[in-house]
Design a protein around this motif. Structure first.
Motif, PDB file in Angstrom:
ATOM      1  N   ASN A 140       0.697  -1.013  -0.009  1.00  0.00           N
ATOM      2  CA  ASN A 140       0.008   0.050  -0.336  1.00  0.00           C
ATOM      3  C   ASN A 140       0.975   1.700   0.284  1.00  0.00           C
ATOM      4  O   ASN A 140       1.686   1.378   0.958  1.00  0.00           O
ATOM      5  CB  ASN A 140      -1.213  -0.421   0.724  1.00  0.00           C
ATOM      6  N   THR A 141       0.882   1.881  -0.676  1.00  0.00           N
ATOM      7  CA  THR A 141       1.577   2.917  -1.032  1.00  0.00           C
ATOM      8  C   THR A 141       0.775   4.610  -1.418  1.00  0.00           C
ATOM      9  O   THR A 141       1.324   5.883  -1.820  1.00  0.00           O
ATOM     10  CB  THR A 141       2.608   3.100  -2.593  1.00  0.00           C
ATOM     11  N   ALA A 142      -0.532   4.559  -1.289  1.00  0.00           N
ATOM     12  CA  ALA A 142      -1.425   5.861  -1.721  1.00  0.00           C
ATOM     13  C   ALA A 142      -2.705   5.344  -0.859  1.00  0.00           C
ATOM     14  O   ALA A 142      -3.475   3.704  -0.429  1.00  0.00           O
ATOM     15  CB  ALA A 142      -1.500   5.778  -2.747  1.00  0.00           C
ATOM     16  N   GLY A 143      -3.655   6.185  -1.241  1.00  0.00           N
ATOM     17  CA  GLY A 143      -5.029   5.624  -0.641  1.00  0.00           C
ATOM     18  C   GLY A 143      -5.459   6.838   0.956  1.00  0.00           C
ATOM     19  O   GLY A 143      -4.559   7.302   1.685  1.00  0.00           O
ATOM     20  N   GLN A 144      -6.197   6.905   1.492  1.00  0.00           N
ATOM     21  CA  GLN A 144      -6.927   7.521   2.483  1.00  0.00           C
ATOM     22  C   GLN A 144      -6.753   6.690   3.372  1.00  0.00           C
ATOM     23  O   GLN A 144      -7.216   6.965   4.152  1.00  0.00           O
ATOM     24  CB  GLN A 144      -8.908   8.248   2.337  1.00  0.00           C
ATOM     25  N   ILE A 145      -7.016   4.983   3.419  1.00  0.00           N
ATOM     26  CA  ILE A 145      -6.708   4.595   4.626  1.00  0.00           C
ATOM     27  C   ILE A 145      -6.104   3.399   4.314  1.00  0.00           C
ATOM     28  O   ILE A 145      -5.864   2.979   3.545  1.00  0.00           O
ATOM     29  CB  ILE A 145      -8.899   3.688   4.711  1.00  0.00           C
ATOM     30  N   SER A 146      -5.990   2.554   5.347  1.00  0.00           N
ATOM     31  CA  SER A 146      -5.208   1.655   5.737  1.00  0.00           C
ATOM     32  C   SER A 146      -5.883   1.056   5.439  1.00  0.00           C
ATOM     33  O   SER A 146      -6.884   0.124   5.701  1.00  0.00           O
ATOM     34  CB  SER A 146      -3.857   1.568   6.475  1.00  0.00           C
ATOM     35  N   PRO A 147      -5.072  -0.891   4.640  1.00  0.00           N
ATOM     36  CA  PRO A 147      -5.317  -1.680   4.509  1.00  0.00           C
ATOM     37  C   PRO A 147      -5.771  -2.726   5.557  1.00  0.00           C
ATOM     38  O   PRO A 147      -6.612  -2.824   5.925  1.00  0.00           O
ATOM     39  CB  PRO A 147      -4.335  -2.428   3.281  1.00  0.00           C
ATOM     40  N   ILE A 148      -5.385  -2.141   7.287  1.00  0.00           N
ATOM     41  CA  ILE A 148      -5.441  -2.977   8.349  1.00  0.00           C
ATOM     42  C   ILE A 148      -6.993  -2.495   9.104  1.00  0.00           C
ATOM     43  O   ILE A 148      -7.695  -3.145   9.385  1.00  0.00           O
ATOM     44  CB  ILE A 148      -4.206  -2.465   9.102  1.00  0.00           C
ATOM     45  N   ALA A 196       9.598  -7.939  -4.522  1.00  0.00           N
ATOM     46  CA  ALA A 196      10.449  -7.527  -3.656  1.00  0.00           C
ATOM     47  C   ALA A 196       9.705  -6.338  -2.776  1.00  0.00           C
ATOM     48  O   ALA A 196       9.759  -6.230  -1.715  1.00  0.00           O
ATOM     49  CB  ALA A 196      11.732  -6.400  -3.453  1.00  0.00           C
ATOM     50  N   ASP A 197       8.704  -5.990  -3.492  1.00  0.00           N
ATOM     51  CA  ASP A 197       7.867  -4.954  -2.977  1.00  0.00           C
ATOM     52  C   ASP A 197       6.893  -5.276  -2.286  1.00  0.00           C
ATOM     53  O   ASP A 197       5.783  -5.005  -1.358  1.00  0.00           O
ATOM     54  CB  ASP A 197       7.376  -3.684  -3.788  1.00  0.00           C
ATOM     55  N   LEU A 198       6.316  -6.608  -2.360  1.00  0.00           N
ATOM     56  CA  LEU A 198       5.020  -7.358  -2.359  1.00  0.00           C
ATOM     57  C   LEU A 198       5.546  -7.764  -0.760  1.00  0.00           C
ATOM     58  O   LEU A 198       5.861  -7.505  -0.001  1.00  0.00           O
ATOM     59  CB  LEU A 198       4.775  -8.921  -2.737  1.00  0.00           C
ATOM     60  N   ASP A 199       4.776  -7.080  -0.182  1.00  0.00           N
ATOM     61  CA  ASP A 199       3.863  -7.208   1.771  1.00  0.00           C
ATOM     62  C   ASP A 199       3.065  -7.958   1.612  1.00  0.00           C
ATOM     63  O   ASP A 199       1.734  -7.727   2.099  1.00  0.00           O
ATOM     64  CB  ASP A 199       2.980  -5.467   1.547  1.00  0.00           C
ATOM     65  N   GLU A 200       3.590  -9.183   1.747  1.00  0.00           N
ATOM     66  CA  GLU A 200       2.942 -10.737   1.883  1.00  0.00           C
ATOM     67  C   GLU A 200       2.458 -10.231   3.584  1.00  0.00           C
ATOM     68  O   GLU A 200       1.513 -11.237   3.833  1.00  0.00           O
ATOM     69  CB  GLU A 200       3.665 -11.785   2.286  1.00  0.00           C
ATOM     70  N   LYS A 201       3.170  -9.701   4.686  1.00  0.00           N
ATOM     71  CA  LYS A 201       3.033  -9.956   5.747  1.00  0.00           C
ATOM     72  C   LYS A 201       2.082  -9.123   5.970  1.00  0.00           C
ATOM     73  O   LYS A 201       0.551  -9.349   6.251  1.00  0.00           O
ATOM     74  CB  LYS A 201       3.672  -8.811   6.474  1.00  0.00           C
ATOM     75  N   THR A 202       1.437  -8.188   5.118  1.00  0.00           N
ATOM     76  CA  THR A 202       0.208  -6.782   5.347  1.00  0.00           C
ATOM     77  C   THR A 202      -0.814  -7.869   4.653  1.00  0.00           C
ATOM     78  O   THR A 202      -2.441  -7.805   5.477  1.00  0.00           O
ATOM     79  CB  THR A 202      -0.044  -6.002   4.696  1.00  0.00           C
TER      80      THR A 202
END
Length: 343
Positions: A207-215, A257-263
């Motif tokens: 997630n690199t943009a937007g108004q709300i976080s994925p979590i 490398a940029d894939l945020d698998e944890k999130t």
């Protein structure tokens, strides 16, 4: 059966007759008398001509009345309703959220033994997946720097497939607004039956943009009992060619490398879903085959009656009659007449 969308328009049918009766005729100019020696012959010819004109005027008035009725009929929106079609009473509400950020153009996937970009591989797999979803409602959200609803939840799988095929990398921006895509999905799934709310998220980054976080969005989805299946896409390694595309100086790189698998894993676990890793086209296809095994749930049965608009027929008839009257007038030298049948 035949049905009129706006039948009250037909109440205007007697309007021309009402106007004819209520509005007085236009004033006629006084004509000067002329004495002629052949009066009897002139009266005879005038009588014959007057009879013909009155007959022509009566015929024209009937045609104008017919045109008026046809126009009213067309304006009332007639349509033919077919037999009721019972839609399936079981299925799911599946929202597809597909990443269109700039990284989706990386050519680390293979299709028919040829290197293709990630979006091409996604389209190939999603086409078969959507076609197998008969009985399910499918929605489509495309996201990059912003998230957009391309197709609301619908049984029209052909349209969803077409919209997916026509999508292009970067049309929503080059960044990745995963949180906004999740939030938009929640907005359109929250009013559906609780047991059928499913979101399939496909992305290749963080997630690199937007108004709300994925979590935050995932917690909102959890409250609305929306199950999220997240798919992380991209190869673990690829060969980066050397100078001028040669093998000299080539090296292995990790395009994911940029894939945020944890999130993505946390998002899936919060909502009772599952995280999948798709390193190639085959794995991606197997993931969607696994998603096919989701249990359908009972929903309210829906009845659909196909309809066909019929207004073009009376409208075209009125146009044809008007055209024939105009041609007849030009051909016979017909002159305008007033409402009292006088020339």
């Amino acid at each position: 059966m035949l049905e009129l969308e706006w039948p009250w328009i037909l109440l205007a049918a007697p309007l021309p007759l009402i106007i004819y009766k209520l509005i007085p005729p236009a004033a006629q100019a006084n004509e000067r008398a002329l004495k002629v020696p052949f009066y009897r012959e002139l009266v005879s010819n005038t009588y014959t001509s007057t009879v013909e004109i009155k007959s022509s005027n009566t015929y024209t008035i009937w045609l104008l009345g017919l045109i008026w009725l046809l126009l009213l009929l067309a304006a009332s929106q007639p349509k033919w309703l077919g037999d009721p079609v019972q839609l399936k009473g079981s299925g799911r509400d599946l929202m597809l959220a597909v990443d269109l950020s700039g990284s989706m153009e990386i050519r680390d996937m293979e299709l028919n033994n040829q290197a293709v970009d990630r979006l091409t591989a996604t389209k190939h797999v999603l086409t078969d997946f959507i076609q197998r979803r008969r009985g399910d409602r499918i929605g489509l959200i495309l996201f990059g720097s912003q998230a957009y609803l391309q197709a609301p939840l619908t049984f029209d799988l052909k349209t969803v497939k077409t919209l997916m095929d026509e999508s292009n990398i970067g049309i929503a921006g080059n960044k990745t607004a995963i949180g906004d895509a999740l939030g938009l999905s929640v907005k359109h799934l929250r009013n559906r039956p609780e047991e059928s709310r499913v979101l399939i998220l496909l992305t290749d980054g963080a997630n690199t943009a937007g108004q709300i976080s994925p979590i935050q969005a995932a917690k909102l989805a959890q409250e609305k009992q929306i199950k999220i299946y997240a798919i992380g896409m991209g190869a673990d390694e690829m060969i980066q060619p050397g100078l001028f595309g040669s093998s000299i100086g080539a090296r292995k790189v990790n395009p994911s490398a940029d894939l945020d698998e944890k999130t993505l894993t946390e998002i899936a676990e919060l909502t009772g879903g599952q995280y999948f890793r798709a390193r190639n086209t085959e794995e991606l296809d197997k993931i969607y085959q696994l998603l096919d095994q989701l249990e359908p749930v009972d929903q309210e049965e829906e009845v659909f009656r196909p309809s066909k608009a019929l207004y073009p027929w009376p409208l075209a008839s009125a146009l044809i009659i008007s055209l024939l009257m105009a041609l007849s007038s030009l051909w016979s030298g017909f002159r305008p007449f007033n409402k009292r049948g006088q020339v």
